[in-house]
Design an enzyme around this catalytic site. Structure first.
Site, PDB file in Angstrom:
ATOM      1  N   LYS A 167     -45.656  -8.369   3.983  1.00  0.00           N
ATOM      2  CA  LYS A 167     -45.461  -9.822   3.992  1.00  0.00           C
ATOM      3  C   LYS A 167     -43.979 -10.155   4.202  1.00  0.00           C
ATOM      4  CE  LYS A 167     -44.843 -12.699   0.701  1.00  0.00           C
ATOM      5  NZ  LYS A 167     -44.868 -13.326  -0.603  1.00  0.00           N
ATOM      6  N   ASP A 185     -49.378 -15.197   2.302  1.00  0.00           N
ATOM      7  CA  ASP A 185     -49.112 -15.285   0.863  1.00  0.00           C
ATOM      8  C   ASP A 185     -50.349 -15.903   0.207  1.00  0.00           C
ATOM      9  OD1 ASP A 185     -49.100 -17.945   1.532  1.00  0.00           O
ATOM     10  OD2 ASP A 185     -47.225 -18.419   0.522  1.00  0.00           O
TER      11      ASP A 185
END
Ligand code: SF4
Length: 257
Positions: A167, A185
């Site tokens: 991420k 997220d």
């Protein structure tokens, strides 16, 4: 000579056949077989058409043509540090700490000069700050030792840095280098699943699903549109479906409009 008399037994009878019901009168009633169970309809929502996806992202673009991330940073390095610090923390909380930190250390060299103890002091309001301070120092060392003090431009390389996962790499590649990556997220994960745009059990499944359906012309900003949508409209507990830009397209069975 005797006359041969033919039997009539083969002739069709003129008496109508006895209806079976009458014929069976008095016989034991037969039990009707139970109807076959009707197969339940699948709960899987109808997939989005390409035209619907285009429409949704056109609406996001019209409402907010240049969406910005909310993590404050000065360059790719400070962005990387901010994203590493943001794990399990709010952007607002990270910004509060990094505003002061980045005025004294906005490069890996300056961060090493500052040292782990002082970094810890600057970020002690952020959860898991001890471990994060360690990672900030370690990743700064690695950037200097292996990447000439620059943040690398590939996901695989960024993922080798302490504290940085997929991420983090996707955020940095997208925001610092303009790559069409999709960082998933908690907000993007929820929006992808609820809307049915890209359902998945893991962030990676949602990431790959979104990359597959979102047209390239929207990919630079898609990550931010979806984050902002999840943060301010498609809230976890009480989604604001009544003001949602895509409420007619959303597939969530529990939407409130
Ligand atoms: S309609 Fe409701 S559930 Fe669907 S995306 Fe909008 S806010 Fe989220």
């Amino acid at each position: 000579m005797a006359k041969i008399i033919r039997s009539n037994s083969t002739k069709k009878s003129s008496v109508p056949a006895v209806p079976k019901k009458v014929a069976n009168k008095g016989a034991k009633k037969t039990v009707k077989a139970a109807p076959k169970p009707v197969a339940k309809k699948s709960a899987k929502p109808r997939p989005w058409s390409a035209a619907e996806v285009y429409e949704a992202f056109s609406r996001f673009r019209n409402a907010n043509p240049e969406p910005k991330g909310e993590l404050e940073h000065l360059n790719p390095y400070t962005l990387l540090v901010a994203v590493v610090l943001s794990a399990q923390a709010t952007d607002a909380g990270v910004n509060k700490a990094t505003r002061a930190l980045f005025t004294v250390a906005d490069t890996p060299t300056k961060m090493l000069e500052l040292g782990e103890e002082k970094v810890r002091e600057y970020i002690k309001t952020i959860g898991l700050y001890r471990n994060k301070a360690k990672n900030v120092i370690a990743l700064s060392e690695k950037l200097i030792a292996e990447f000439g003090g620059e943040v690398p431009r590939t996901r695989a390389e960024i993922e080798t840095l302490p504290g940085a996962g997929r991420k983090t790499a996707n955020v940095v590649l997208n925001m610092a280098y303009g790559e069409h990556t999709m960082a998933v997220d908690t907000h993007v994960f929820r929006v992808g699943n609820r809307t049915g745009l890209a359902a998945g059990n893991t962030p990676l499944e949602v990431e790959l699903g979104l990359e597959k359906v979102i047209p390239s012309e929207f990919m630079l900003h898609a990550h931010h549109w979806l984050i902002l949508h999840g943060r301010y409209t498609c809230l976890a507990r009480k989604p604001r479906c009544e003001v949602c830009l895509i409420n007619d397209l959303c597939r969530w069975p529990e939407k409130t409009v």
